[in-house]
Design a protein around this motif. Structure first.
Motif, PDB file in Angstrom:
ATOM      1  N   GLU A 188       2.965   5.609  -2.503  1.00 45.64           N
ATOM      2  CA  GLU A 188       2.321   4.542  -3.263  1.00 45.64           C
ATOM      3  C   GLU A 188       2.456   4.787  -4.760  1.00 45.64           C
ATOM      4  N   TYR A 205       3.427  -1.757  -0.554  1.00 44.68           N
ATOM      5  CA  TYR A 205       2.828  -0.591  -1.214  1.00 44.68           C
ATOM      6  C   TYR A 205       1.945  -1.002  -2.378  1.00 44.68           C
ATOM      7  N   VAL A 257      -2.161  -0.447  -3.023  1.00 43.09           N
ATOM      8  CA  VAL A 257      -2.755   0.122  -4.233  1.00 43.09           C
ATOM      9  C   VAL A 257      -3.851  -0.803  -4.764  1.00 43.09           C
TER      10      VAL A 257
END
Length: 216
Positions: free
Chosen positions: A150, A180, A184
């Motif tokens: 990430e 990804y 986040v």
């Protein structure tokens, strides 16, 4: 007490002068610290004599436009013991890498004694932070913990013009890049610090010490 059992080390740094300096520090230590291999990239720690080294001393901050998160992740996957080292910047960006697997992070402000101590601590499976860095750490308590991948995608996106460029450079699809980045954003939202835009995510990353303005 000086340890009776030698500690073997592999040094990974892109600059030969830095590698030579770190090797000299190890050689001058009171107690056996043997540099068995050194080189400019992580392959020296994955193959040859470096593969069996007790500790990997690894340059942490990005070089040649690429983050070292993937390299660190690869070593962590092998359960290697890592001491991160950086010649650039303050402790915040480097200390963030400890969450990705480093047992210690040494910055340019640290002295020879701290590197030697960090290597011995890593060999024993213990984390170590030099006092000056520990006292200066100001990471928010609500900082989400990002995985190595990430963070790699996030930093690459900050440094790229588009997600397509990120996908090509990392060898993944643009859809995976989006996945990804969504993860986040969700982590930040769950921490009560939403970041809906690229600019806001970048601000969060700088606040949390995940990346410095110099790295951008």
């Amino acid at each position: 007490m000086v340890p009776a059992v030698p500690v073997s080390v592999v040094i990974v740094d892109h600059h030969p002068v830095v590698r030579a300096g770190l090797s000299t520090w190890c050689a001058a230590a009171e107690g056996p610290i043997e540099v068995v291999a050194e080189g400019p990239d992580v392959s020296v720690a994955l193959y040859g004599p470096g593969r069996a080294a007790d500790v990997v001393v690894l340059e942490l901050l990005p070089r040649d436009g690429r983050p070292t998160c993937a390299e660190l992740h690869e070593l962590v996957a092998q359960q290697r013991r890592i001491v991160g080292y950086t010649m650039r910047g303050g402790p915040e960006p480097a200390l963030a890498r400890m969450d990705l697997g480093s047992t210690a992070v040494i910055t340019r402000a640290a002295e020879q004694w701290h590197l030697v101590t960090a290597i011995r601590a890593a060999a024993a499976g213990v984390r170590y932070t030099p006092p000056r860095q520990a006292s200066g750490r100001r990471c928010p308590p609500d900082r989400p913990l990002l995985s190595a991948r990430e963070l790699e995608v996030l930093v690459s996106w900050f440094r790229s013009e588009s997600k397509g460029v990120v996908a090509k450079s990392l060898g993944i699809s643009e859809r995976t890049v989006n996945t990804y980045l969504d993860r986040v954003r969700i982590k930040y939202a769950n921490a009560g610090r939403p970041a809906s835009t690229k600019a806001k995510l970048m601000a969060r990353a700088v606040q949390d010490g995940l990346i410095s303005l110099d790295e951008l």
